[in-house]
Motif scaffolding. Structure first.
Motif, PDB file in Angstrom:
ATOM      1  N   PHE A 237      40.067  36.412  34.708  1.00 30.79           N
ATOM      2  CA  PHE A 237      41.355  36.429  34.025  1.00 30.79           C
ATOM      3  C   PHE A 237      42.011  35.057  34.129  1.00 30.79           C
ATOM      4  O   PHE A 237      41.889  34.372  35.143  1.00 30.79           O
ATOM      5  N   LYS A 238      42.708  34.688  33.069  1.00 28.31           N
ATOM      6  CA  LYS A 238      43.505  33.464  33.125  1.00 28.31           C
ATOM      7  C   LYS A 238      44.661  33.688  34.097  1.00 28.31           C
ATOM      8  O   LYS A 238      45.279  34.755  34.107  1.00 28.31           O
TER       9      LYS A 238
ATOM     10  N   GLU B  26      48.269  31.968  35.354  1.00 28.28           N
ATOM     11  CA  GLU B  26      49.336  30.984  35.245  1.00 28.28           C
ATOM     12  C   GLU B  26      50.283  31.181  36.434  1.00 28.28           C
ATOM     13  O   GLU B  26      50.971  32.190  36.519  1.00 28.28           O
TER      14      GLU B  26
ATOM     15  N   ASP C  32      42.096  39.659  26.292  1.00 29.86           N
ATOM     16  CA  ASP C  32      43.005  38.619  26.775  1.00 29.86           C
ATOM     17  C   ASP C  32      43.754  39.022  28.037  1.00 29.86           C
ATOM     18  O   ASP C  32      44.983  38.870  28.132  1.00 29.86           O
TER      19      ASP C  32
ATOM     20  N   ARG D 249      45.370  38.563  31.526  1.00 29.48           N
ATOM     21  CA  ARG D 249      45.913  37.359  32.162  1.00 29.48           C
ATOM     22  C   ARG D 249      46.961  37.713  33.198  1.00 29.48           C
ATOM     23  O   ARG D 249      47.641  38.748  33.091  1.00 29.48           O
TER      24      ARG D 249
END
Length: 356
Positions: free
Chosen positions: A5-6, A8, A45, A47
């Motif tokens: 997973f991305k 941030e 997607d 994240r």
């Protein structure tokens, strides 16, 4: 399977609260997980991002038709300093059961668990370590398609947020007072009572408001057809000890299949305590009290684990249970479950998942 997973990281970490300021579900960690669904593409997607508001179109279907489901679980710091989850795979299995009822696409349960582990690992420092504290975890799914037609959405978001918490009830493990509800109903078989969806809880608020005004912690719900058979207490499953046997309402399509409930049943059977899952009427409960055989009562759920019931009020009459004190069975179950969750007792049931 390996899931990536991305991530941030937050640029502005929040100040962590003092233990005596936790409350329940009011403070949230630095990060959250998001997974999108688009018809024809599936879930995509995944994240981890800083905790933030959700941007939705005013016509997003969740606002208009209530297509949403959620779960509740906890992470604990054990006595050995490890991070432990309690039966999380059961929560994601139940989430998918709720999805099926609400026409929401199922999620990959292994992916969801891996996402949770990574999120918990990232925000590990948010898990409180004081006695009776934990990190409450709220996975949920919302319909996000901007459309006002009455049909299943074609777009969704699966989100996980987390909150450091203390005791759910101000009374803690001390017995609470419960008002038996006769006017309103929570759910009926064939409805959505066995799904964990927002509408079930919205429909419970009025009765809870009435109970609170009378000084009661929660509402005891009766069935929606005959208004006679006990179902749940507030947002918890309920148990009674009558003449040495522990009784809990059988799952009937309108009762949420609690994971704590299932755990309690396993502990009871392992300790050779007689237990029954069956229909039980409020008339039987009151009669047992009059005969002196109603020995204990307690609610069970993720948030409170166990909440002993010290008093019931039914049709204007108050019935004190076990002198308003916690009973031996409730204490045994509470000590066993929390002992396993915090690593004080051996997990002979293989319930815990260690986050590494």
């Amino acid at each position: 399977m390996t899931y990536t997973f991305k991530i941030e990281h937050t640029r502005i970490p929040k100040q962590k609260p003092a233990t005596d300021q936790l409350g329940f579900g009011k403070i949230f960690t630095d990060h959250m997980f998001i997974l999108d669904y688009t018809e024809g593409q599936g879930w995509h997607d995944g994240r981890i991002v800083p905790y933030q508001p959700i941007l939705l179109d005013p016509s997003a279907m969740v606002f208009h038709y209530g297509q949403t489901v959620f779960e509740g679980m906890k992470a604990y710091i054990t006595v050995n300093g490890e991070v432990s989850l309690f039966r999380p795979e059961r929560n994601f299995a139940r989430l998918n059961a709720s999805n099926a009822r609400l026409c929401i696409p199922t999620i990959d349960e292994e992916l969801a668990l891996e996402a949770l582990k990574q999120l918990v690992k990232l925000d590990r420092d948010w898990i409180p370590t004081a006695e009776n504290t934990s990190l409450y975890i709220r996975p949920f799914i919302i319909a996000t398609e901007p459309y006002l037609g009455v049909s299943p959405s074609k777009k969704y978001q699966f989100i996980i947020i987390m909150s450091p918490v203390g005791s759910y009830y101000a009374e803690g493990i001390n017995p609470v007072k419960i008002l038996v509800e006769k006017q309103y109903v929570r759910a009926v078989a064939g409805g959505t009572g066995e799904a964990k969806t927002g509408g079930n809880y919205a429909s419970s608020l009025k009765a809870q408001e009435v109970a609170a005004k009378e000084g009661y912690a929660q509402t005891l719900w009766l069935d929606g057809r005959e208004n006679e058979y006990v179902e749940e207490v507030g947002s918890m499953n309920i148990f009674f000890k009558i003449n040495g046997t522990v009784v809990t309402p059988a799952l009937n399509g309108s009762i949420l299949p609690g994971i704590t409930r299932d755990s309690m049943l396993q502990v009871l059977r392992k300790h050779n305590i007689p237990v029954q899952e069956r229909r039980i009427s409020i008339t039987e409960i009151i009669e047992a009290h009059k005969q002196g055989t109603l020995e204990e009562s307690f609610g069970t759920g993720t948030a409170a684990v166990i909440s002993p019931i010290g008093q019931l009020k039914f049709e204007g009459t108050e019935y004190v249970i076990n002198n308003g004190e916690i009973g031996e069975v409730a204490q045994l179950l509470y000590d066993t479950l929390t002992g396993i969750q915090y690593g004080k007792l051996e997990d002979v049931y293989s319930w815990t998942v260690i986050v590494k």
